[in-house]
Enzyme design. Sequence first.
Site, mmCIF file in Angstrom:
data_model
loop_
_atom_site.group_PDB
_atom_site.id
_atom_site.type_symbol
_atom_site.label_atom_id
_atom_site.label_comp_id
_atom_site.label_asym_id
_atom_site.label_seq_id
_atom_site.Cartn_x
_atom_site.Cartn_y
_atom_site.Cartn_z
ATOM 1 N N TYR A 33 0.825 -1.201 0.000
ATOM 2 C CA TYR A 33 0.000 0.000 0.000
ATOM 3 C C TYR A 33 0.857 1.249 0.000
ATOM 4 O O TYR A 33 2.072 1.187 0.200
ATOM 5 C CB TYR A 33 -0.947 0.024 1.207
ATOM 6 C CG TYR A 33 -0.296 0.345 2.533
ATOM 7 C CD1 TYR A 33 0.530 -0.576 3.169
ATOM 8 C CD2 TYR A 33 -0.499 1.577 3.145
ATOM 9 C CE1 TYR A 33 1.121 -0.269 4.388
ATOM 10 C CE2 TYR A 33 0.091 1.882 4.371
ATOM 11 C CZ TYR A 33 0.901 0.952 4.982
ATOM 12 O OH TYR A 33 1.490 1.249 6.179
ATOM 13 N N LYS A 143 6.441 -1.795 1.848
ATOM 14 C CA LYS A 143 5.244 -1.271 2.531
ATOM 15 C C LYS A 143 4.109 -2.288 2.395
ATOM 16 O O LYS A 143 3.165 -2.097 1.629
ATOM 17 C CB LYS A 143 4.883 0.097 1.935
ATOM 18 C CG LYS A 143 4.108 0.987 2.897
ATOM 19 C CD LYS A 143 4.194 2.423 2.465
ATOM 20 C CE LYS A 143 3.178 3.304 3.158
ATOM 21 N NZ LYS A 143 3.175 3.250 4.620
ATOM 22 N N GLU A 176 12.598 2.751 13.731
ATOM 23 C CA GLU A 176 11.632 3.772 13.320
ATOM 24 C C GLU A 176 10.486 3.731 14.319
ATOM 25 O O GLU A 176 10.625 3.163 15.403
ATOM 26 C CB GLU A 176 11.150 3.518 11.884
ATOM 27 C CG GLU A 176 10.530 2.143 11.678
ATOM 28 C CD GLU A 176 10.030 1.904 10.261
ATOM 29 O OE1 GLU A 176 9.793 2.859 9.515
ATOM 30 O OE2 GLU A 176 9.859 0.713 9.916
ATOM 31 N N LEU A 200 11.095 1.592 6.933
ATOM 32 C CA LEU A 200 10.445 2.008 5.699
ATOM 33 C C LEU A 200 11.128 3.290 5.211
ATOM 34 O O LEU A 200 11.317 4.221 6.004
ATOM 35 C CB LEU A 200 8.954 2.308 5.959
ATOM 36 C CG LEU A 200 8.221 2.685 4.674
ATOM 37 C CD1 LEU A 200 7.854 1.432 3.899
ATOM 38 C CD2 LEU A 200 6.984 3.504 4.965
HETATM 39 N N1 PMP Z 1 7.490 3.948 8.898
HETATM 40 C C1 PMP Z 1 6.347 3.245 8.903
HETATM 41 C C2 PMP Z 1 6.362 1.878 9.505
HETATM 42 C C3 PMP Z 1 5.164 3.802 8.359
HETATM 43 O O1 PMP Z 1 4.014 3.092 8.352
HETATM 44 C C4 PMP Z 1 5.197 5.116 7.836
HETATM 45 C C5 PMP Z 1 3.932 5.748 7.282
HETATM 46 N N2 PMP Z 1 3.679 5.349 5.992
HETATM 47 C C6 PMP Z 1 6.408 5.811 7.849
HETATM 48 C C7 PMP Z 1 7.543 5.194 8.380
HETATM 49 C C8 PMP Z 1 6.508 7.195 7.270
HETATM 50 O O2 PMP Z 1 6.516 7.137 5.864
HETATM 51 P P1 PMP Z 1 5.974 8.348 4.974
HETATM 52 O O3 PMP Z 1 6.766 9.551 5.364
HETATM 53 O O4 PMP Z 1 6.251 7.916 3.577
HETATM 54 O O5 PMP Z 1 4.520 8.479 5.276
#
Ligand code: PMP
Length: 280
Positions: A33, A143, A176, A200
């Site tokens: 996603y 993701k 993270e 991610l």
């Molecule tokens: N890490 C994880 C596990 C996430 O689910 C998200 C949110 N999508 C992020 C980091 C932040 O990513 P982004 O800045 O692309 O939303």
Amino acid sequence: MQDLGYYNGKIGPIEEMSIPMNDRVCWFGDGVYDAGPCRNYRIFALDEHIDRLFRSAAMLDIRMPLSKEALRELLNDLVRKLDTGELFVYYQVTRGTAMRSHDYEPMPGNLWVMIRPAVQSGFDKPIQLITAEDTRYFHCNIKTLNLIPNIMASQKAKLAGCQEAVLYRPGGRVTECSHSNVHILQGGELYTAPTDELILPGITRAHLLRACRDLGIPVHEEPFRLEELFAAEEVLVTSSSKLVCFADRIDGRPVGGRQEKLKDRIRQAMLEEYLSATQP
Ligand code: PMP
């Protein structure tokens, strides 16, 4: 429409959509996603999110049912159907529809879209965090829809009256958060985990790194540990839905608050980029 669901061409209010039981997502969470905010009917950083979705799908051999250009056009058309242009735009591709079996025949994926009202705000309020052991597997760079450990950590944070959980691996390496990336300022420089398979690669993380470099703030993409998190001058949390937030407490202990000027410059730079990219 107040909100919108889309499944392989069918459109309706989210609550009225129904999905075939044999969509492999029901048996295996077999899909990928991406998602991001929209303002004035303009979806922020859309190409970067679409690129990541295609990368996630390719890493899992999931066949995208349409091209990047067609997906961009579809999402831009769908947001126009909503009553407001301030939205959260979510899309996923699942492996396809088949009787339950771990292995699969190659088939075109199913495309889902979910769009609902959401206003980006609260950037200037400090957030509170907890720490939690990172018990996820080793494909956190993809993701995928398999988010159980993230969900459990997020709920633990909520029950503690906090907004996010900072995840660490045994031994103390910070990776993270449950649905965000985490970074620290130390000595006026930014430290953030490298984009290996433990995190991610956040789109907002990439924007933060660009903003810091533009502001002359040195950036280090290297692992840091819990001790460094607690001792940091500032603790930053980034995600598409919250842009950038700063933490003032982790596990009930005060953190950050020692680089106020730098913090304001970073927040301002990121906010300005977001507002100018989503002008009517
Ligand atoms: N890490 C994880 C596990 C996430 O689910 C998200 C949110 N999508 C992020 C980091 C932040 O990513 P982004 O800045 O692309 O939303």
